[in-house]
Write a protein that holds these residues in place. Structure first.
Motif, short mmCIF file in Angstrom:
data_model
loop_
_atom_site.label_atom_id
_atom_site.label_comp_id
_atom_site.label_asym_id
_atom_site.label_seq_id
_atom_site.Cartn_x
_atom_site.Cartn_y
_atom_site.Cartn_z
N ILE A 141 0.84 -1.20 0.00
CA ILE A 141 0.00 0.00 0.00
C ILE A 141 0.87 1.25 0.00
CG2 ILE A 141 -1.63 1.33 1.39
CD1 ILE A 141 -2.87 -1.32 2.26
N GLN A 142 1.96 1.22 0.77
CA GLN A 142 2.86 2.37 0.82
C GLN A 142 3.43 2.69 -0.55
OE1 GLN A 142 3.66 4.49 3.38
NE2 GLN A 142 4.77 5.62 1.80
N THR A 143 3.80 1.67 -1.30
CA THR A 143 4.37 1.88 -2.62
C THR A 143 3.35 2.46 -3.59
OG1 THR A 143 5.92 0.06 -2.32
CG2 THR A 143 5.50 0.73 -4.56
N VAL A 144 2.16 1.88 -3.62
CA VAL A 144 1.12 2.37 -4.53
C VAL A 144 0.67 3.77 -4.13
CG1 VAL A 144 -1.22 1.93 -5.37
CG2 VAL A 144 0.36 0.03 -5.03
N LYS A 145 0.61 4.02 -2.84
CA LYS A 145 0.12 5.30 -2.32
C LYS A 145 0.97 6.47 -2.77
CE LYS A 145 -0.62 7.59 2.15
NZ LYS A 145 -0.53 7.41 3.62
N THR A 146 2.28 6.30 -2.83
CA THR A 146 3.18 7.41 -3.13
C THR A 146 3.79 7.34 -4.52
OG1 THR A 146 5.00 6.18 -2.08
CG2 THR A 146 3.77 7.71 -0.70
N TRP A 147 3.37 6.38 -5.32
CA TRP A 147 4.00 6.21 -6.63
C TRP A 147 3.74 7.39 -7.56
CZ3 TRP A 147 2.04 5.31 -11.69
CH2 TRP A 147 3.01 4.93 -12.61
N ARG A 148 2.51 7.90 -7.57
CA ARG A 148 2.17 8.95 -8.52
C ARG A 148 2.91 10.26 -8.24
NH1 ARG A 148 0.58 8.57 -13.29
NH2 ARG A 148 -0.31 10.65 -13.13
N VAL A 149 3.19 10.56 -6.98
CA VAL A 149 3.82 11.84 -6.65
C VAL A 149 5.34 11.73 -6.62
CG1 VAL A 149 1.82 12.64 -5.38
CG2 VAL A 149 3.62 11.42 -4.17
N ASP A 150 5.89 10.54 -6.85
CA ASP A 150 7.33 10.36 -6.82
C ASP A 150 7.96 10.98 -8.06
OD1 ASP A 150 9.88 9.58 -6.29
OD2 ASP A 150 9.47 7.43 -6.23
N LEU A 151 8.95 11.84 -7.84
CA LEU A 151 9.62 12.54 -8.95
C LEU A 151 10.96 11.93 -9.30
CD1 LEU A 151 8.90 16.23 -7.90
CD2 LEU A 151 7.66 14.86 -9.59
N VAL A 152 11.47 11.02 -8.48
CA VAL A 152 12.79 10.43 -8.72
C VAL A 152 12.61 9.27 -9.70
CG1 VAL A 152 14.84 9.41 -7.68
CG2 VAL A 152 13.46 11.06 -6.40
N MET A 153 13.05 9.45 -10.94
CA MET A 153 12.77 8.48 -11.99
C MET A 153 13.39 7.12 -11.68
SD MET A 153 10.78 10.09 -13.91
CE MET A 153 10.63 8.78 -15.13
N ARG A 154 14.61 7.10 -11.17
CA ARG A 154 15.25 5.82 -10.89
C ARG A 154 14.50 5.07 -9.80
NH1 ARG A 154 21.40 6.24 -9.33
NH2 ARG A 154 20.49 7.14 -7.45
N ARG A 155 14.03 5.79 -8.80
CA ARG A 155 13.26 5.16 -7.74
C ARG A 155 11.92 4.68 -8.25
NH1 ARG A 155 12.10 8.50 -2.27
NH2 ARG A 155 10.84 9.74 -3.70
N ARG A 156 11.30 5.41 -9.15
CA ARG A 156 10.02 4.99 -9.73
C ARG A 156 10.16 3.70 -10.52
NH1 ARG A 156 5.70 8.25 -10.64
NH2 ARG A 156 5.51 7.49 -12.78
N ARG A 157 11.28 3.56 -11.23
CA ARG A 157 11.49 2.36 -12.05
C ARG A 157 11.77 1.13 -11.20
NH1 ARG A 157 14.40 6.06 -15.50
NH2 ARG A 157 16.32 5.47 -14.43
N LEU A 158 12.51 1.30 -10.12
CA LEU A 158 12.95 0.16 -9.33
C LEU A 158 11.98 -0.23 -8.22
CD1 LEU A 158 16.76 0.88 -8.92
CD2 LEU A 158 15.69 -0.83 -10.36
N ARG A 159 11.23 0.71 -7.72
CA ARG A 159 10.45 0.45 -6.51
C ARG A 159 9.42 -0.65 -6.71
NH1 ARG A 159 7.57 6.00 -5.24
NH2 ARG A 159 6.75 4.85 -3.49
N LEU A 160 8.69 -0.62 -7.84
CA LEU A 160 7.65 -1.61 -8.05
C LEU A 160 8.23 -3.00 -8.23
CD1 LEU A 160 5.14 0.33 -10.33
CD2 LEU A 160 5.02 -0.09 -7.88
N ALA A 161 9.35 -3.09 -8.99
CA ALA A 161 9.95 -4.40 -9.21
C ALA A 161 10.49 -4.98 -7.91
CB ALA A 161 11.07 -4.28 -10.25
N VAL A 162 11.23 -4.17 -7.17
CA VAL A 162 11.79 -4.65 -5.90
C VAL A 162 10.68 -5.02 -4.94
CG1 VAL A 162 13.18 -4.00 -3.90
CG2 VAL A 162 13.93 -3.35 -6.20
N LEU A 163 9.67 -4.18 -4.84
CA LEU A 163 8.59 -4.44 -3.90
C LEU A 163 7.81 -5.68 -4.29
CD1 LEU A 163 7.12 -3.44 -1.39
CD2 LEU A 163 5.59 -2.19 -2.89
N ALA A 164 7.55 -5.86 -5.59
CA ALA A 164 6.79 -7.03 -6.03
C ALA A 164 7.51 -8.32 -5.65
CB ALA A 164 6.57 -6.97 -7.54
#
Length: 399
Positions: A141-164
Motif C-alpha cells: 500500500i505504501q508503494t502504490v500510495k506514493t507512486w504517482r507523486v514520486d519525482l525520482v525516476m530511478r526510484r520509480r522504475r525500481l520500486r515496483l519491481a523490488v517491492l513485487a
C-alpha cells in the motif's frame, strides 16, 4: 534434473545473492551515510544475507529454533525500509523498533513452545503468518500510495519491481505457513524459487545503490526559473548541495538571470525556459490553488510530456516528490494570509483551503514541518509583531 543438481543451483543463487547484499553493505559503510534510509538499507541487506543462508537446503534444521524468529521479523524490517524509501517524510520512531522486537519475541514463543505444546505453537505460527501478511500488505500500500507523486525516476522504475519480488517472497512463506506447506524451511524442495527471487531482488537493489547518483541542485536553479537570483526559497526537502547542472545546449532567454553558483555540466539537462514557465504558472497564475492538482494536469497546462516535467522538478529544483513541490507555494501563500492583519478573523481552515490544501490535517503537518510552528501559533506571533510595531511610543505612532 536430479535433486542434487537443483540443490546446487539453489545454493548458487543464494551465494550470489549473499555476495551482492554484502557488497551493498560495504559500499554503504564506505560512504559513511548516517541517515535512517542507510541504516534500514544496511539492516535489510544483512537480513537478506541471513535469510539466504539459514533457509538453504544444507542448513542444520536443529538451529531453526533461534533462526526462525529472526527470519519471521524480516517482514517488519522490510516494511520499515519501504516506508523510509518511498515516503520522504517518514521518521523512524522508537515504537518501530518495539514492533520489530515484538515480532521476534512472538517467533521465539512459537519456536520454544513447539516441543512441549505443539498445538499452541501451531496456533502462534498462524498468528505470526498473519502479522507477516499484514506487513507485506502495508508495504505494498505504501508503494502504490506514493507512486504517482514520486519525482525520482530511478526510484520509480525500481520500486515496483523490488517491492513485487519482496511481497511475493514474503507472501509465499506466510501462506505456506498458514497451509502447513514448508516452503521456507531448511531443506524444503520449494526453496529454489525463493533463492531465485532473493538473487533478483539483490541485483535490483545493487543497481539502485551502485548506479551513479543524479546531480544534486540547490536554490540556484530556482533563481534560473524565476529570473531573481537573490530570492530565497524556503523548501524543507530541497537538496542541500550548492551545485546545479545546466545543459549548455539550451538556448537561454536573455531575461533569465543566471546565478553565479550555477556550474555548466553537459551531463544533466535542465531546461531553464521550462523552469521559468513553471515558476510563472505557479507564482503568477497560482496553479497550486487548484484542488487535487496532479502532475499530469500541470504537464498538460505547460504542454510538455509528464516525464519531462518530473525530471525538471526533480533535477532542476531538487524536489523528490510532487506534493513537497506544491506545498512550497501553498505554505508561502498561507504564511502571507496568516500574517495579514486584514484577514485576522478568517478561519485557518479557510486559508488552508484557499491555498490549495483539501483538509486541515495535511495543512497543519506540512506547515509545521516547514516553519516549526502550527498555523495558529504562526498567526499569533505574526499579528503580535504587527500590533507591537503599531503601538504609539511617546505619543508618536511608529510606521
Amino acid at each position: 534434473m536430479s535433486v542434487s543438481g537443483l540443490t546446487a543451483i539453489d545454493l548458487g543463487f543464494r551465494g550470489a545473492a549473499s555476495g551482492v547484499f554484502l557488497l551493498i553493505v560495504l559500499v554503504a559503510l564506505q560512504r559513511r551515510a548516517a541517515n535512517q534510509n542507510s541504516f534500514l538499507g544496511i539492516a535489510m541487506c544483512a537480513g537478506g544475507m541471513f535469510y539466504a543462508i539459514v533457509t538453504a537446503p544444507s542448513f542444520p534444521k536443529a538451529s531453526w529454533w533461534w533462526t526462525m524468529p529472526i527470519v519471521s521479523s524480516l517482514p517488519a524490517l522490510f516494511w520499515l525500509w519501504a516506508r523510509a524509501a518511498f515516503d520522504d517524510d517518514f521518521i523512524l520512531r522508537r515504537w518501530h523498533g518495539g514492533l520489530w522486537l515484538a515480532v521476534v519475541a512472538l517467533g521465539f514463543a512459537v519456536s520454544l513452545s513447539l516441543p512441549q505444546w505443539p498445538a499452541l505453537a501451531r496456533g502462534g505460527g498462524k498468528v505470526l503468518s498473519l502479522v507477516v501478511l499484514g506487513l507485506a500488505l502495508a508495504a505494498a500500500i505504501q508503494t502504490v500510495k506514493t507512486w504517482r507523486v514520486d519525482l525520482v525516476m530511478r526510484r520509480r522504475r525500481l520500486r515496483l519491481a523490488v517491492l513485487a519480488i519482496n511481497v511475493v517472497t514474503i507472501g509465499l512463506v506466510a501462506v505456506a505457513a498458514l497451509s502447513d506447506i514448508p516452503v521456507g524451511v531448511p531443506g524444503a524442495s520449494g526453496s529454489l524459487p525463493t533463492a531465485l527471487s532473493m538473487f533478483v531482488m539483490a541485483t535490483l537493489a545493487a543497481l539502485g545503490v551502485l548506479s551513479p547518483p543524479v546531480a544534486a541542485v540547490s536554490d540556484a536553479t530556482a533563481a534560473i526559473a524565476s529570473g531573481e537570483a537573490g530570492r530565497p526559497a524556503r523548501v524543507a526537502d530541497r537538496a542541500a548541495a550548492e551545485r546545479v547542472a545546466v545543459d549548455p545546449q539550451v538556448v537561454v532567454d536573455p531575461r533569465v538571470v543566471i546565478d553565479p553558483r550555477v556550474v555548466i555540466d553537459p551531463g544533466v539537462a535542465v531546461d531553464p525556459i521550462l523552469l521559468r514557465r513553471l515558476d510563472h504558472l505557479m507564482t503568477v497564475e497560482r496553479a497550486y490553488r487548484q484542488e487535487g492538482l496532479a502532475i499530469g494536469a500541470l504537464a498538460a497546462r505547460l504542454d510538455v510530456p509528464e516525464h519531462r516535467l518530473r525530471r525538471a522538478i526533480n533535477e532542476g529544483l531538487g524536489y523528490r516528490n510532487f506534493n513537497a513541490f506544491l506545498n512550497r507555494y501553498r505554505i508561502e501563500d498561507a504564511r502571507l494570509a496568516l500574517s495579514d492583519a486584514t484577514q485576522r478573523e478568517v478561519p485557518v481552515l479557510t486559508i488552508a483551503m484557499d491555498s490549495g490544501f483539501q483538509s486541515i490535517g495535511p495543512f497543519n503537518r506540512a506547515f509545521k514541518a516547514e516553519t516549526g510552528v502550527t498555523p495558529t501559533e504562526f498567526r499569533r506571533e505574526a499579528l503580535n509583531r504587527l500590533d507591537t510595531d503599531c503601538v504609539p511610543r511617546g505619543g508618536i505612532a511608529t510606521a
